[in-house]
Design an enzyme around this catalytic site. Structure first.
Site, short mmCIF file in Angstrom:
data_model
loop_
_atom_site.label_atom_id
_atom_site.label_comp_id
_atom_site.label_asym_id
_atom_site.label_seq_id
_atom_site.Cartn_x
_atom_site.Cartn_y
_atom_site.Cartn_z
N GLY A 151 1.03 -1.27 0.05
CA GLY A 151 0.08 0.19 -0.16
C GLY A 151 1.11 1.20 -0.03
O GLY A 151 1.91 1.13 0.18
N CYS B 123 5.58 -6.04 1.48
CA CYS B 123 5.88 -4.44 1.21
C CYS B 123 5.17 -3.86 2.14
O CYS B 123 5.86 -3.93 3.79
CB CYS B 123 5.25 -4.11 -0.02
N TYR B 124 4.18 -2.88 2.10
CA TYR B 124 3.74 -2.12 3.50
C TYR B 124 3.05 -3.33 4.38
O TYR B 124 3.29 -2.85 5.43
CB TYR B 124 2.49 -1.20 2.99
N HIS C 218 7.25 -7.59 -4.19
CA HIS C 218 6.02 -7.91 -4.44
C HIS C 218 6.06 -9.47 -5.33
O HIS C 218 6.32 -9.30 -6.50
CB HIS C 218 5.19 -7.04 -5.31
N GLU D 84 3.43 -11.07 -6.45
CA GLU D 84 2.41 -11.42 -7.35
C GLU D 84 2.71 -10.84 -8.53
O GLU D 84 1.77 -10.89 -9.44
CB GLU D 84 1.20 -10.74 -6.65
N SER E 15 -27.20 -10.33 -22.64
CA SER E 15 -26.79 -9.31 -23.63
C SER E 15 -26.05 -10.28 -24.68
O SER E 15 -25.64 -9.73 -25.82
CB SER E 15 -25.64 -8.34 -22.94
N GLY E 16 -25.59 -11.62 -24.44
CA GLY E 16 -24.92 -12.42 -25.45
C GLY E 16 -23.74 -12.38 -24.91
O GLY E 16 -22.65 -12.89 -25.61
N GLY E 17 -23.08 -11.35 -24.21
CA GLY E 17 -21.89 -11.41 -23.58
C GLY E 17 -21.52 -12.58 -22.60
O GLY E 17 -22.31 -13.37 -22.49
N VAL E 18 -20.35 -12.90 -22.51
CA VAL E 18 -19.95 -14.04 -21.52
C VAL E 18 -20.51 -13.95 -20.21
O VAL E 18 -21.12 -15.15 -19.84
CB VAL E 18 -18.10 -14.07 -21.44
N ASP E 19 -20.63 -12.93 -19.23
CA ASP E 19 -20.97 -12.94 -17.94
C ASP E 19 -22.45 -13.22 -17.96
O ASP E 19 -22.95 -14.24 -17.29
CB ASP E 19 -20.49 -11.82 -17.51
N SER E 20 -23.13 -12.57 -18.75
CA SER E 20 -24.52 -12.78 -18.68
C SER E 20 -25.07 -14.15 -19.23
O SER E 20 -25.87 -15.08 -18.72
CB SER E 20 -25.52 -11.68 -19.41
N SER E 21 -24.30 -14.73 -20.29
CA SER E 21 -24.57 -15.98 -20.78
C SER E 21 -24.19 -17.16 -19.80
O SER E 21 -24.99 -18.00 -19.71
CB SER E 21 -23.97 -16.27 -22.00
N LYS F 106 -13.15 -12.98 -14.18
CA LYS F 106 -13.42 -13.06 -15.78
C LYS F 106 -12.83 -14.52 -16.32
O LYS F 106 -13.41 -15.20 -16.98
CB LYS F 106 -12.75 -12.05 -16.78
#
Ligand code: XMP
Length: 535
Positions: free
Chosen positions: A74, A101-102, A192, A194, A245-251, A391
């Site tokens: 941070g 780190c922090y 870090h 990550e 919507s046809g997008g991945v998430d809503s599908s 995602k």
């Protein structure tokens, strides 16, 4: 109820998540890269959640019952008045703690070590850590050539380690790069692990979660079963509507919910007339024919395009579409008897509460379009079965549910659709040209095997006509811009480095195949300073 929150609470309530996984708590002190810690852990099939330090008190810790805790980096200094701290109880839970780190500095500070202000000794960038001789379980298999590259980014530094700690790794500028109290399983690193620039950082996380006893039980198969159970519990006999919507998430959300409650789910696909070539047919076929999911295909192109006539201001376009979308959705939803729930494909990055030190309002760059505002207006409760997923995990879940690969790998497409790829006034003529040009561009990308390397690619039709010559004749047609970017999350982006051959071939095809375009340009703006879409 965690990811299936009923009318989502503004903030996480301890004890709400019902799933049975072992979990790791990441206390966020505002580092830019905290989300990457979660990504690394999820890749190891470890369930984790990020919570801002302000939220984490003793009661929270008890309710969350973590199997391990990570204190993030941070921007603060432990010397600043009111600088962030984890609750003392973190150190008496008896679970492994990793300070980064922090997080390392705050750990030393609280456990009896000393931190010094970094007067001119700030260290940013690549460094090499070497082992201090003694074996440490956190470092098993980590040093590849006696030393390891890490990414440092700190101002203050530890000048005296806390009682019980020993040094296990040093770098030229960081004598306490890696310290630990192995008996208490407290680990502190100044760099870090990550980030990409700590190439072997994943190994540290692997060791850390092994030390903590995680079994890697966070898999999509397990998630699917559990999500189905929780959706059933939450919804009971009620009906759910889902804006598709046809997008991945809503599908993926729709297919998952359908698996849980079958025909209690109805999807509403609002076709605003701003979709790409064949898009509406593809979405409807996929859901109605392949999955037998009840779907209302709301063809409202006239309504949207009528309202957008003569509108050229981007924000007015966005707001008009957002408003009409809600009206239309509501109109169709009202026809579904007994609908009590609205399903949304909300993802984890939308849910993570960010740590804000400035507290100031952020500037609105674009009014994003979603179905926000509907639940309150219609008295609906939310079903959000993807709220705990990133995602790529949603994509993995989609594969687990058997969605076709072509659907899962689709580039993101914005809610306002082609409206924001048609700067200036929208006309049906321009939309038709844009659809064709876009289809050629995407076809080119697929033919060259580049689709999956690109985050998003599309054509924007420019509000300008230019003079050209074709055969023996003069043309006076629209110019268009190709846009293709690489990105991780859409927040920042770089233009895709196509070869000149590819660009030349694509321009030739568009001009030959699409009547109405006689000039093709390639947009080489990164984000920032540009944005991905043109409006
Ligand atoms: P910008 O243009 O802001 O886009 O750099 C970042 C990402 O967000 C998408 N985008 C939207 N997605 N509703 C959406 O669902 C919107 O209103 C919207 N505007 C932009 C854009 O396509 C890119 O992936």
């Amino acid at each position: 109820m965690g990811h299936l929150a009923q009318n989502r609470p503004a903030a996480y309530q301890p004890g709400m998540t019902q799933h049975a996984h072992d979990r790791l708590l990441i206390i966020d002190f505002g580092s830019q890269v905290t989300q990457l810690i979660a990504r690394r852990l999820r890749e190891l099939n470890v369930y984790c959640e990020i919570h801002p330090f302000q939220k984490v008190d003793d009661a929270f810790l008890r309710a969350f019952a973590p199997r391990a805790v990570i204190l993030s980096g941070g921007p603060a200094s432990v010397f600043d008045a009111g600088s962030p701290r984890p609750p003392e109880a973190v150190f008496s839970l008896g679970v492994p703690v990793l300070g980064i780190c922090y997080g390392q500095q705050v750990m030393m500070h609280m456990l009896g070590g000393k931190v010094e202000r970094g007067h001119g000794t700030a260290e940013f960038g690549r460094a090499f850590v070497t082992g201090a001789g003694e074996r440490l379980d956190l470092l098993d298999g980590w040093f590849t050539a006696g030393r390891e590259q890490v990414w440092m980014s700190h101002g203050d530094h530890v000048s005296q380690i806390a009682p019980g700690f020993r040094v296990f790794g040093t770098s030229p500028n960081a004598p306490f790069a890696i310290t630990a109290d192995p008996d208490r399983r407290f680990y502190a690193v100044q760099f870090h692990p990550e980030v990409h620039h700590t190439p072997n950082g994943k190994r540290l996380y692997e060791n850390f979660v092994r030390i903590a006893g995680f079994t890697g039980d966070w898999t999509m198969g397990a998630y699917r079963e559990e999500a189905v159970r929780l959706i059933r519990e939450q919804v009971g006999d009620a009906k759910v509507i889902c804006g598709l919507s046809g997008g991945v998430d809503s599908s993926v959300a729709a297919v998952l919910i359908h698996e849980a409650i079958g025909d209690q789910l109805t999807c509403v696909f609002v076709d605003h007339g701003l979709l790409r070539q064949n898009e509406a047919a593809e979405v409807v076929t996929m859901f109605r024919d392949n999955y037998n999911i009840p779907l209302i295909h709301a063809d409202e192109a006239d309504l949207f395009l009528g309202a957008l006539e003569g509108v050229s201001d981007p924000e007015v376009k966005r707001k008009t579409i957002g408003r009409l979308f809600i009206d239309v959705f509501q109109k169709y939803a009202n026809g579904i008897e007994g609908a009590e729930f609205l399903a949304q494909g909300t993802l984890y990055p939308d849910v993570i509460e960010s740590v804000s030190f400035s507290g100031g309002p952020s500037v609105t760059i674009k009014s994003h379009h979603n179905v926000g505002g509907l639940p309150e207006k219609m008295g609906l409760k939310l079903v959000e079965p993807l709220r705990e997923l990133f995602k790529d995990e949603v994509r993995a879940l989609g594969r687990e549910l058997g969605l076709p690969a072509s659907f899962i790998g689709r580039h993101p497409f914005p809610g306002p659709g082609l409206a924001i790829r048609c700067p200036g006034e929208i006309t049906t003529e321009k939309l038709a040209i844009l659809r064709q040009a876009d289809a050629v561009f995407i076809d080119q990308i697929r033919r060259h095997g580049l689709y999956d390397d690109i985050w998003q690619a599309f054509v924007a039709i420019l509000p300008v006509r230019t003079v050209g010559v074709m055969g023996d004749g003069r043309t006076y047609d629209f110019a268009c811009a190709l846009r293709a970017v690489t990105s991780v999350d859409g927040m920042t982006a770089d233009y895709y480095p196509f070869t000149h051959d590819f660009l030349g071939e694509t321009a030739t095809r568009i001009i030959n195949e699409v009547k109405g375009i006689n000039r093709v340009t390639y947009d080489i703006t990164s984000k920032p300073p540009g944005t991905i879409e043109w409006e």
